[in-house]
Design an enzyme around this catalytic site. Structure first.
Site, short mmCIF file in Angstrom:
data_model
loop_
_atom_site.label_atom_id
_atom_site.label_comp_id
_atom_site.label_asym_id
_atom_site.label_seq_id
_atom_site.Cartn_x
_atom_site.Cartn_y
_atom_site.Cartn_z
N CYS A 173 -27.30 -33.23 -16.25
CA CYS A 173 -26.56 -33.13 -14.73
C CYS A 173 -25.50 -34.23 -15.02
CB CYS A 173 -27.29 -33.76 -13.54
SG CYS A 173 -29.12 -32.84 -13.82
N CYS A 206 -29.38 -42.06 -7.86
CA CYS A 206 -29.11 -43.18 -6.77
C CYS A 206 -29.65 -43.00 -5.42
CB CYS A 206 -27.63 -42.98 -6.73
SG CYS A 206 -26.76 -41.40 -6.38
N PRO A 214 -19.50 -36.18 -12.82
CA PRO A 214 -17.98 -35.94 -13.40
C PRO A 214 -18.15 -36.55 -14.91
CG PRO A 214 -17.95 -37.76 -11.73
CD PRO A 214 -19.40 -37.15 -11.64
#
Ligand code: SAM
Length: 476
Positions: A127, A248, A130
Site C-alpha cells: 500500500c 496511523c 504516495p
C-alpha cells in the site's frame, strides 16, 4: 480541536495512553516538520569511506539546521525548525529529500532489526502511495535487492511513480494492482510491508479536518479491510519471510487485534524490536497472543500517531513461481545498447530492456524477478527509463536525468533558484549557454531535468504532469 469522545473512551485501556497529555498535545497546535534525505543523491559517506555523522553540510546550510535535528531512529531523518514552502524548493523536485512524518521513519528499525539487508532481498510495499515508506525502503535495501512498490488506486499510483522516479533507484518496479494479484507470486517475497489504509486518528494533530470523518463504524470497516488485504497477500510471503504491518490509527482493533487475528489465521511468530527509552515509543502486547507492537503517541514522541508490528512466517508450501515461458519484455539490441552507453555511468551492472518504444535499465542480477513480476502483475514502470531512440540518437527520458545512473560527464547548466522554479513550472527558460543539444539543468548540483538548446531557443522538457502550478510569492 474537538477529538471524538468515542475515540478517547476507546483508548482508555490502551497501553501508554495519557488522556490529558494526549488532548493537550492536540489542542496546542504544535506541529512537527521532518524530512528524510536521499543517500543515493546526497553523499552520506565521507571521502575516507566513513559515514557522515550528523547532517550533510550542504543540507545544513540549505535548511539552516543544527546537528541536534537528527531523528534518532532513522539514519536519514531530520527535524526542521519550521515548515518551508516545500513546493518552491527545487531540491524536492530533484528527489534530494522527501517530506515524511518522523514516526513513520521507524520502519527503518523494523526492517533492519528483522531482516539482513546486506543480502539481496525481494521486498513488496503493498500500500505504497504516495511513496514515503517506499522511498525509505529504496534507501535501505542493497542495489541487488528488488523493491516492488504497489498502489491499488490508479491516480495514487501515478503519484507513487513520480516520487519513486525522483528518488532515482533502478531496482524498483511500480505496480498498480489489487493485493489479491500478488497471491499468484507464491513464496516470492522476503519482506512484505503493509502500511494499511486505516481510520487515520494518528494524523488528527496535523489534519484536524480528518476528525469529522472518524467513526467507530469506520474503525470496524477498516479492521475488516485490513484482514482482507493481509489474507490476500499472505501467500506471496516466503516461509521465514517478514511481514511488517503498520497503521496511523490508535485503535486497538486496527493494531493489536490484527496481530491476534494473524496468529489465529496463519502460522506466524511475533517479533520484538529494540527501542530506546528516550524515544518515547510504547511497546504494547496484544490481548490474546501477546504479539509485540509499537505505538507512537504525539505527547510522548516527536512525531505523529503511528503503530507498527512485525511477524515472521513459519509456514510455506515450498511452491515457487515458474518463470514465464515467453518473456513479455525484450532485451535492447546491440545497436540500441551502443546508442545508450554514452548516457550511462560505466560499470553500473544494468541490463537494458525495451518495452514498446521505451528503453529502460534494470539490475542484471534481477532479470528473473523482473520477468516474473511483469508476467503476473500490472507494471506501471520498471527500473530507470532511459528514453526512446530516434534514428541514431537517444531522446532522453526525465527519469534518466534524476536517476543515479546518468553519466556524470553529460553537459549541465546550473540554474539560480528563480530560474529553477521557471524551469519546474515548464515556462520558457532564458539562460545563456554555449552548449547546443540535450543539456542537464541543475540546482545546487542536483539534476532537475533536461532542456534542449537549439539555434535560437531552448526547449523545456520537464514532464508536463509534474510541473509546479502554483506561483511562488517571491518570484514574479
Ligand atoms: N505507505 C504510504 C506512504 O508511506 O507514503 C501510505 C499508505 S496509506 C496509509 C494506505 C494506502 O492504501 C493508500 O494509498 C490507499 O490508496 C491504499 N488502499 C486503499 N484501499 C486499499 C485496499 N483495499 N487494498 C490495498 N491498498 C489500499
Amino acid at each position: 480541536m474537538q477529538l471524538p469522545q468515542q475515540l478517547l473512551g476507546s483508548l482508555a485501556g490502551v497501553a501508554g495512553f495519557d488522556k490529558e497529555a494526549f488532548v493537550q498535545t492536540h489542542e496546542s497546535g504544535r506541529q512537527v516538520t521532518s524530512v528524510r534525505v536521499n543517500p543515493g543523491k546526497i553523499p552520506m559517506v565521507n571521502s575516507d569511506g566513513s559515514m557522515v555523522k550528523g547532517i550533510p553540510p550542504g543540507l545544513q546550510q540549505h535548511f539552516s539546521i543544527t546537528s541536534s535535528a537528527k531523528i534518532p531512529w532513522c539514519t536519514y531523518g531530520l527535524y526542521l525548525s519550521e515548515r518551508p514552502a516545500f513546493i518552491f524548493d527545487p531540491l524536492i523536485h530533484a528527489g534530494a529529500y522527501y517530506v515524511q512524518e518522523a514516526s513513520s521513519m521507524f520502519l527503518e528499525q523494523a526492517l533492519m532489526q528483522t531482516s539482513d539487508t546486506s543480502q539481496p532481498l525481494r521486498v513488496l510495499d503493498l500500500c505504497a502511495a504516495p511513496g514515503g515508506k517506499s522511498t525509505l525502503l529504496q534507501s535501505l535495501i542493497s542495489a541487488d535487492s528488488l523493491l516492488v512498490s504497489n498502489e491499488v488506486i490508479k491516480s495514487r499510483a501515478a503519484i507513487l511513480e513520480e516520487n519513486s522516479v525522483k528518488w532515482g533507484g533502478a531496482n524498483v518496479v511500480v505496480t498498480n494492482a489489487d493485493p489479491v494479484a500478488f497471491a499468484k507470486l507464491e513464496n516470492f517475497f522476503d519482506v512484505i510491508v503493509i502500511d494499511a489504509p486505516c481510520s487515520g486518528s494518528g494524523l488528527f494533530r496535523r489534519e484536524p479536518e480528518a476528525i469529522a470523518e472518524w467513526s467507530e463504524h469506520n474503525v470496524q470497516l477498516c479492521y475488516q479491510r485490513q484482514q482482507r488485504i493481509l489474507a490476500d497477500v499472505f501467500p506471496a510471503l516466503k516461509e521465514g519471510g517478514v511481514l511488517i504491518y503498520s497503521t496511523c490509527s490508535y485503535s486497538k482493533e486496527e493494531d493489536e487485534n490484527i496481530g491476534d487475528w494473524l496468529m489465529d489465521a496463519f502460522t506466524v511468530h511475533s517479533l520484538p524490536l529494540k527501542t530506546e527509552a528516550a524515544w518515547g515509543i510504547v511497546e504494547t502486547r496484544s490481548d490474546k497472543h501477546k504479539t509485540y507492537g509499537y505505538r507512537f503517541f504525539p505527547d510522548k514522541v516527536k512525531g505523529e500517531g503511528f503503530f507498527i508490528s512485525c511477524f515472521r512466517k513459519q509456514e510455506g508450501t515450498g511452491n515457487t513461481v515458474r518463470m514465464p515461458k515467453r518473456p513479455a519484455l525484450q532485451k535492447a539490441s546491440k545497436n540500441e545498447s551502443a546508442i545508450l552507453q554514452p548516457w550511462l555511468q560505466t560499470g553500473s551492472g544494468m541490463q537494458l530492456w525495451k518495452q514498446k518504444e521505451d528503453l529502460f535499465a534494470f539490475p542484471q542480477q534481477l532479470e528473473k524477478e523482473l520477468l516474473t513480476i511483469v508476467d503476473n502483475v500490472y507494471v506501471r514502470r520498471a527500473g530507470t527509463t532511459i528514453g526512446k531512440i530516434a534514428g541514431n540518437d537517444l531522446v532522453p527520458d526525465h527519469a534518466l536525468a534524476v536517476s543515479t545512473l546518468v553519466n556524470g560527464s553529460i553537459v549541465a547548466v546550473t540554474l539560480k533558484r528563480e530560474e529553477a522554479i521557471q524551469y519546474l513550472r515548464r515556462d520558457d527558460v532564458t539562460i545563456t549557454t554555449g552548449q547546443k543539444g540535450w543539456t542537464l539543468v541543475q540546482f545546487e548540483h542536483y539534476n532537475l531535468g533536461w532542456i534542449k538548446v537549439l539555434q535560437n531557443r531552448i526547449n523545456n522538457y520537464y514532464p508536463q504532469g509534474w510541473r509546479i502550478l502554483k506561483r511562488a510569492p517571491d518570484i514574479p
